[in-house]
Design a protein around this motif. Structure first.
Motif, PDB file in Angstrom:
ATOM      1  N   ILE A  77      29.802  32.724  -3.189  1.00  0.00           N
ATOM      2  CA  ILE A  77      29.825  34.032  -3.859  1.00  0.00           C
ATOM      3  C   ILE A  77      31.225  34.607  -3.879  1.00  0.00           C
ATOM      4  O   ILE A  77      31.717  35.079  -4.920  1.00  0.00           O
ATOM      5  CB  ILE A  77      28.842  34.995  -3.165  1.00  0.00           C
ATOM      6  N   LYS A  78      31.921  34.543  -2.745  1.00  0.00           N
ATOM      7  CA  LYS A  78      33.277  35.112  -2.643  1.00  0.00           C
ATOM      8  C   LYS A  78      34.293  34.367  -3.490  1.00  0.00           C
ATOM      9  O   LYS A  78      35.267  34.953  -3.974  1.00  0.00           O
ATOM     10  CB  LYS A  78      33.727  35.108  -1.186  1.00  0.00           C
ATOM     11  N   SER A  79      34.066  33.065  -3.659  1.00  0.00           N
ATOM     12  CA  SER A  79      35.047  32.246  -4.381  1.00  0.00           C
ATOM     13  C   SER A  79      34.852  32.268  -5.893  1.00  0.00           C
ATOM     14  O   SER A  79      35.637  31.659  -6.626  1.00  0.00           O
ATOM     15  CB  SER A  79      34.964  30.793  -3.884  1.00  0.00           C
ATOM     16  N   GLN A  80      33.823  32.952  -6.381  1.00  0.00           N
ATOM     17  CA  GLN A  80      33.622  33.018  -7.830  1.00  0.00           C
ATOM     18  C   GLN A  80      34.783  33.755  -8.491  1.00  0.00           C
ATOM     19  O   GLN A  80      35.251  34.781  -7.986  1.00  0.00           O
ATOM     20  CB  GLN A  80      32.309  33.719  -8.160  1.00  0.00           C
ATOM     21  N   SER A  81      35.234  33.242  -9.617  1.00  0.00           N
ATOM     22  CA  SER A  81      36.387  33.840 -10.287  1.00  0.00           C
ATOM     23  C   SER A  81      36.075  35.240 -10.813  1.00  0.00           C
ATOM     24  O   SER A  81      34.950  35.505 -11.247  1.00  0.00           O
ATOM     25  CB  SER A  81      36.832  32.956 -11.459  1.00  0.00           C
ATOM     26  N   GLY A  82      37.068  36.104 -10.770  1.00  0.00           N
ATOM     27  CA  GLY A  82      36.936  37.447 -11.344  1.00  0.00           C
ATOM     28  C   GLY A  82      36.280  38.474 -10.454  1.00  0.00           C
ATOM     29  O   GLY A  82      36.054  39.610 -10.876  1.00  0.00           O
ATOM     30  N   ILE A  83      35.988  38.113  -9.199  1.00  0.00           N
ATOM     31  CA  ILE A  83      35.304  39.055  -8.304  1.00  0.00           C
ATOM     32  C   ILE A  83      36.277  40.132  -7.825  1.00  0.00           C
ATOM     33  O   ILE A  83      37.395  39.853  -7.408  1.00  0.00           O
ATOM     34  CB  ILE A  83      34.680  38.323  -7.090  1.00  0.00           C
ATOM     35  N   LYS A  84      35.829  41.364  -7.907  1.00  0.00           N
ATOM     36  CA  LYS A  84      36.610  42.483  -7.380  1.00  0.00           C
ATOM     37  C   LYS A  84      36.235  42.746  -5.930  1.00  0.00           C
ATOM     38  O   LYS A  84      37.097  42.971  -5.083  1.00  0.00           O
ATOM     39  CB  LYS A  84      36.353  43.744  -8.214  1.00  0.00           C
ATOM     40  N   GLU A  85      34.947  42.701  -5.676  1.00  0.00           N
ATOM     41  CA  GLU A  85      34.469  42.946  -4.317  1.00  0.00           C
ATOM     42  C   GLU A  85      33.079  42.340  -4.131  1.00  0.00           C
ATOM     43  O   GLU A  85      32.240  42.364  -5.043  1.00  0.00           O
ATOM     44  CB  GLU A  85      34.391  44.457  -4.062  1.00  0.00           C
ATOM     45  N   ALA A  86      32.841  41.774  -2.945  1.00  0.00           N
ATOM     46  CA  ALA A  86      31.521  41.258  -2.585  1.00  0.00           C
ATOM     47  C   ALA A  86      31.154  41.802  -1.216  1.00  0.00           C
ATOM     48  O   ALA A  86      31.928  41.690  -0.270  1.00  0.00           O
ATOM     49  CB  ALA A  86      31.531  39.735  -2.575  1.00  0.00           C
ATOM     50  N   ALA A  87      29.984  42.403  -1.115  1.00  0.00           N
ATOM     51  CA  ALA A  87      29.528  42.996   0.145  1.00  0.00           C
ATOM     52  C   ALA A  87      28.181  42.385   0.514  1.00  0.00           C
ATOM     53  O   ALA A  87      27.318  42.194  -0.339  1.00  0.00           O
ATOM     54  CB  ALA A  87      29.407  44.505   0.004  1.00  0.00           C
ATOM     55  N   PHE A  88      28.010  42.098   1.814  1.00  0.00           N
ATOM     56  CA  PHE A  88      26.789  41.473   2.297  1.00  0.00           C
ATOM     57  C   PHE A  88      26.068  42.432   3.247  1.00  0.00           C
ATOM     58  O   PHE A  88      26.701  43.110   4.058  1.00  0.00           O
ATOM     59  CB  PHE A  88      27.105  40.157   3.015  1.00  0.00           C
ATOM     60  N   GLY A  89      24.749  42.467   3.111  1.00  0.00           N
ATOM     61  CA  GLY A  89      23.993  43.413   3.918  1.00  0.00           C
ATOM     62  C   GLY A  89      22.648  42.872   4.360  1.00  0.00           C
ATOM     63  O   GLY A  89      22.215  41.784   3.970  1.00  0.00           O
ATOM     64  N   TYR A  90      21.994  43.672   5.211  1.00  0.00           N
ATOM     65  CA  TYR A  90      20.673  43.328   5.736  1.00  0.00           C
ATOM     66  C   TYR A  90      19.630  44.254   5.117  1.00  0.00           C
ATOM     67  O   TYR A  90      19.941  45.340   4.641  1.00  0.00           O
ATOM     68  CB  TYR A  90      20.636  43.491   7.252  1.00  0.00           C
ATOM     69  N   LEU A  91      18.374  43.808   5.181  1.00  0.00           N
ATOM     70  CA  LEU A  91      17.283  44.698   4.798  1.00  0.00           C
ATOM     71  C   LEU A  91      16.023  44.313   5.559  1.00  0.00           C
ATOM     72  O   LEU A  91      15.872  43.175   5.995  1.00  0.00           O
ATOM     73  CB  LEU A  91      17.040  44.678   3.288  1.00  0.00           C
ATOM     74  N   GLN A  92      15.154  45.295   5.710  1.00  0.00           N
ATOM     75  CA  GLN A  92      13.890  45.093   6.419  1.00  0.00           C
ATOM     76  C   GLN A  92      12.832  46.007   5.815  1.00  0.00           C
ATOM     77  O   GLN A  92      13.073  47.208   5.670  1.00  0.00           O
ATOM     78  CB  GLN A  92      14.056  45.409   7.917  1.00  0.00           C
ATOM     79  N   ASP A  93      11.691  45.448   5.444  1.00  0.00           N
ATOM     80  CA  ASP A  93      10.568  46.257   4.968  1.00  0.00           C
ATOM     81  C   ASP A  93       9.672  46.602   6.146  1.00  0.00           C
ATOM     82  O   ASP A  93       9.330  45.722   6.952  1.00  0.00           O
ATOM     83  CB  ASP A  93       9.763  45.499   3.919  1.00  0.00           C
ATOM     84  N   SER A  94       9.281  47.872   6.212  1.00  0.00           N
ATOM     85  CA  SER A  94       8.421  48.300   7.310  1.00  0.00           C
ATOM     86  C   SER A  94       7.670  49.558   6.922  1.00  0.00           C
ATOM     87  O   SER A  94       8.040  50.252   5.962  1.00  0.00           O
ATOM     88  CB  SER A  94       9.251  48.550   8.574  1.00  0.00           C
ATOM     89  N   ARG A  95       6.611  49.859   7.675  1.00  0.00           N
ATOM     90  CA  ARG A  95       5.784  51.038   7.417  1.00  0.00           C
ATOM     91  C   ARG A  95       5.973  52.058   8.527  1.00  0.00           C
ATOM     92  O   ARG A  95       6.006  51.700   9.710  1.00  0.00           O
ATOM     93  CB  ARG A  95       4.315  50.640   7.305  1.00  0.00           C
TER      94      ARG A  95
END
Length: 878
Positions: A77-95
């Motif tokens: 993802i980071k090495s793709q041409s033309g990228i300005k910014e790449a951010a990675f995150g977490y997520l969790q579904d819960s009640r």
């Protein structure tokens, strides 16, 4: 001195003919209001959204995977041409335990797809959380909430520190599906990145591109650029995904072989120890027991390892192959709907104001023609006194230009401010985007002004040109009235003899004043046509969700199973399906297909349904052709597709379509039928047809479920999710609510347009009636002198108006039907269609409004006719 007198006369023309001047002003105001307002609303809506997305750096592309994102994924993802910014995150579904609120909890992203802080502050500690501002009614700042399944989160209890507006989720009601709770998300939330456990795999990547940042987000240039980047990234990740899946599978197989070898060695060691123990003296038994304990401990360790391995193997079966979902902004909840809504206004802006201006132009032409004819003697007087043609034209230029320019000014003021805000608020009821940004466009204002002046001043100069060419002596004489002549109806002697004197006069006058009759018919027809269109679109919008989810789709929900189930999960699911809440259920094969189609060639999501227990879906989905009403059976070859999909793909019965499956392969399918369906795209196939097209059997992976009356859909959905066997649930009630919200917003817009059409009808009918009365004031005075009562005198002239209005209404019906057909074809988004049927009440209301206006204007004209001074009107003008 001469010029002063000229300007004075020009000014008095406005005060002496104020009603006519006001009518032109109102016509231009309504037309300008509609044209500028509708033309600006779409750009205003898109600019408001664009500014919001730019401010909070909304991602151009998001990447998710059913296995999470590993180091190689992040590197790709980071090495793709033309990228300005790449951010990675977490997520969790819960009640949330106490409130039964299903949340998707993200780690805070400040660089890409940030959220707007509405109140409070962002979470900083691991036990702090910020909720969507849409949940403000349920929760308060400082309140502590408890999660039922914290999953990868460190804490179970969180303190609410703030409320946020997500830049990714802008739909108020349809936030998405989840594996938690009842399967439907109620909101989003954010926590600090450190709130997630160590070694938790990244769940989402958000990417922004350099070139995309300088492009207009709603332009085809932007969409094409992002689509190319999206495809490139998808291909690279797909290659790695295959390697990743094989590697994971090989590792598990290696671990299984290693574990099997260890277990075999343990058995041999235990056997040898047992044999040695029998030969040892009593003194050596203590050492044997110690060794037995060591081997037993080793056995227990191999049994945790085996449990973990089995769990990993089960997860691999359920999860299946590595799948990457690379989505553009249109996948964000509400993004595509908001864009679609703004583009729907653009379509209306290209139709509605054009008709308004066409009606206004013809009525203004009639008005100015009559005004010039009335001023013939005044023109002749000025020319006799030595004034030039230009001087003589000043009065008419000032009269028409002042009315049109002031009208445009008033209409433009509302068009740039009031109307866009009104329509924006109608649509914003379903969106989290607020504070409409108002743009100003000189070109539209200039165009409107030119059109308005052409309709009034241009019309006046066109008529005036003929009179200015005459000599003063000719102009000083009144224009002779038109000669009477026999009309076609008189040739039908038996019918003509049956008519009374009044009706014979009415018929002759209708044919005598053809231009006036045409203007009345056209004016009424135009207004009636707009009303038929407006009410017709309301008819097409109303009840679509009821038709879709009561007459066509009769099941309550579709539950998609996980790919591999344990015996316990199967038993729980079977128990839930056979519970007292369920009326009936049917096993089907369900999967999502895609196809680039529509005006923007965007990815269309297509639901494929294959019944696995028989060849029919009857009792759950009604498959029939909308036009013929004929039922459509599923054949051994080919598929039945939904009507809107057929239109997008230009497909007919017998033609072939190519659709992309979840693995990225294209499947060629023959169309055997086109079924009635208003929302979404569907493909229905038999088991044999599926096998032929996809090369494999259609495995049952979903259930169509119909509940008994009075049963809670949310409660039963929660029960299904608790089985652990269900991957996702699609509830018809949530779909219905989303559709109703969209249609409700569009309905509000149509009410606004109907209001404008009604106002136009009022101005047009009043203006034409007033011209008719003023033009024939001497004629009316004559018949009053002859002994006609006031009521008879009014009816003498108003019979013509009534007859012409009836003809206009009938013509309006035809025009309205044509407009309605055009609009309902152009207006719906790519994944929906409107009901083309119109109710009978539509035509009643469309006729009733101009009829009531005609009656009210008749009362006003009656008073005017009563107040006419007969002697003054009949004085010689020589």
């Amino acid at each position: 001195m001469k010029k002063k007198m000229l300007w004075k006369d020009a000014g008095q023309a406005i005060t002496h003919s104020f009603g006519r001047w006001l009518a032109i002003l109102l016509l231009m105001a309504v037309s300008a209001f509609a044209l500028i307002g509708l033309k600006m609303t779409g750009p205003d809506m898109r600019q408001t959204a664009t500014s919001f997305f730019a401010k909070y750096k909304l991602a151009d592309v998001t990447v998710m995977s059913n296995y999470g994102l590993d180091k190689t994924d992040r590197k790709i993802i980071k090495s793709q041409s033309g990228i300005k910014e790449a951010a990675f995150g977490y997520l969790q579904d819960s009640r949330v335990s106490a409130k039964n609120t299903d949340l998707r909890i993200y780690s805070i992203s400040s660089k890409v797809s940030a959220s707007q802080l509405v109140s409070g502050q962002q979470p900083k500690k691991d036990n702090e959380i910020a909720l969507s501002y849409l949940l403000k009614g349920k929760y308060k700042l400082g309140q502590t909430i408890s999660l039922q399944t914290p999953g990868n989160l460190k804490a179970k209890k969180f303190k609410i520190t703030g409320f946020i507006r997500s830049s990714e989720s802008i739909d108020r009601s349809n936030i998405g599906q989840t594996s938690a709770g009842d399967g439907q998300l109620d909101g989003v939330a954010e926590v600090a990145k450190s709130a997630f456990k160590k070694n938790t795999p990244y769940a989402i990547a958000r990417v922004r591109y350099k070139k995309a940042a300088s492009m207009y987000a709603y332009s085809s240039k932007y969409r094409n650029y992002v689509a190319d980047k999206q495809d490139q990234l998808q291909k690279e990740l797909k290659k790695h995904g295959k390697k990743r899946y094989s590697s994971t599978k090989n590792k598990l197989e290696a671990q299984e072989a290693k574990l099997s070898s260890a277990k075999q060695k343990l058995k041999e060691a235990q056997k040898q120890l047992k044999a040695q123990a029998a030969a040892l003296p009593a003194a050596g038994q203590a050492l044997v027991k110690q060794e037995e304990k060591k081997l037993a401990k080793q056995g227990r360790q191999l049994a945790e390892q085996e449990k973990q391995l089995n769990k990993a193997k089960q997860t691999l079966k359920q999860t299946g192959k590595v799948v990457y979902t690379v989505s553009d902004r249109s996948a964000n909840p509400g993004y595509a709907v908001f864009q679609s809504n703004s583009e729907r206004v653009d379509i209306l802006a290209n139709v509605f104001p054009v008709l308004l201006f066409a009606i206004a132009a013809l009525v203004s032409l009639t008005t100015m023609t009559r005004f010039v004819e009335e001023e013939r003697i005044s023109i002749g007087t000025f020319k006799a006194l030595g004034y030039s043609n230009r001087d003589a034209a000043l009065k008419f230029i000032l009269f028409s230009a002042s009315a049109s320019l002031l009208g445009v000014g008033i209409g433009a003021t509302g068009g740039y401010t009031f109307l866009p805000k009104m329509i924006f608020e109608a649509y914003a009821a379903n969106s989290t985007i607020s504070n409409c940004q108002l743009l100003f466009n000189w070109q539209i204002l200039l165009l409107t002004t030119v059109i308005a002046l052409a309709c009034t001043t241009g019309a006046a100069l066109l008529v005036l040109r003929r009179d200015l060419a005459d000599k003063p002596a000719s102009l000083l004489l009144p224009k002779p009235p038109k000669n009477g002549s026999r009309i076609l109806l008189e040739r039908f002697t038996p019918l003509w003899k049956q008519l009374s004197f009044n009706y014979k006069v009415t018929m002759r006058n209708l044919f005598r004043y053809k231009s006036r009759a045409f203007m009345t018919i056209f004016g009424v027809a135009g207004c009636c046509g707009l009303l038929v269109m407006g009410f017709g679109i309301q008819d097409s919008l109303s009840g679509i969700s009821n038709i879709e989810y009561s007459r066509i789709i009769t099941y309550d929900l579709i539950a998609v199973k996980k790919k591999a189930l344990t015996n316990t999960q199967k038993d729980k699911l079977d128990s839930a399906l056979s519970s007292e809440s369920v009326k009936k259920h049917a096993s089907v094969h369900f999967e999502e297909l895609t196809k680039k189609a529509g005006s923007d060639a965007t990815d269309q999501s297509i639901s494929l349904v294959v019944p696995t227990s028989g060849q029919s879906l009857s009792g759950y989905i009604s498959l029939k052709n909308r036009a013929s009403g004929q039922k459509l059976p599923l054949q051994d070859k080919g598929a039945v597709i939904s009507e809107k999909l057929a239109k997008l793909l230009n497909a007919k019965v017998g033609s072939y379509i190519k659709l992309e499956d979840e693995g990225g392969d294209y499947r060629k399918i023959k169309v055997t039928g086109i079924c009635e369906m208003y929302i979404g795209h569907y493909v229905f196939m038999s088991k044999s047809a599926y096998k032929q097209a996809f090369g494999e059997k259609a495995a049952a992976n979903a259930q169509l479920i119909t509940l008994k009356k009075g049963q809670s859909l949310a409660k039963y959905s929660k029960k299904l999710m608790k089985t652990g066997a269900v991957q996702g649930i699609n509830q018809n009630t949530s779909n219905k609510e989303t559709i109703d919200n969209i249609m409700g917003s569009l309905n509000k817009v149509m009410i606004i347009l109907i209001g404008m059409a009604t106002l136009l009808a009022l101005v047009v009918i009043y203006n034409l009636s007033n011209i008719n009365v003023e033009e024939r004031i001497r004629e009316l005075s004559t018949i009053k002198v002859l002994g006609f009562f006031d009521q008879e005198t009014t009816l003498y002239i108003y019979r013509e108006t009534i007859i012409l209005s009836i003809i206009g209404i009938l013509c309006g019906y035809l025009a309205g039907i044509g407009l309605h057909n055009f609009i309902i074809t152009s207006l719906p988004p790519d994944n929906a269609m409107f009901d083309p049927e119109m109710k009978a009440s539509n035509f009643l209301y469309s006729a009733l409004i101009p009829a009531v206006i005609t009656a009210l204007v008749a009362l006003i004209m009656h008073k005017k006719i009563k107040s006419v001074n007969m002697l003054d009107a009949l004085k010689s003008v020589d």
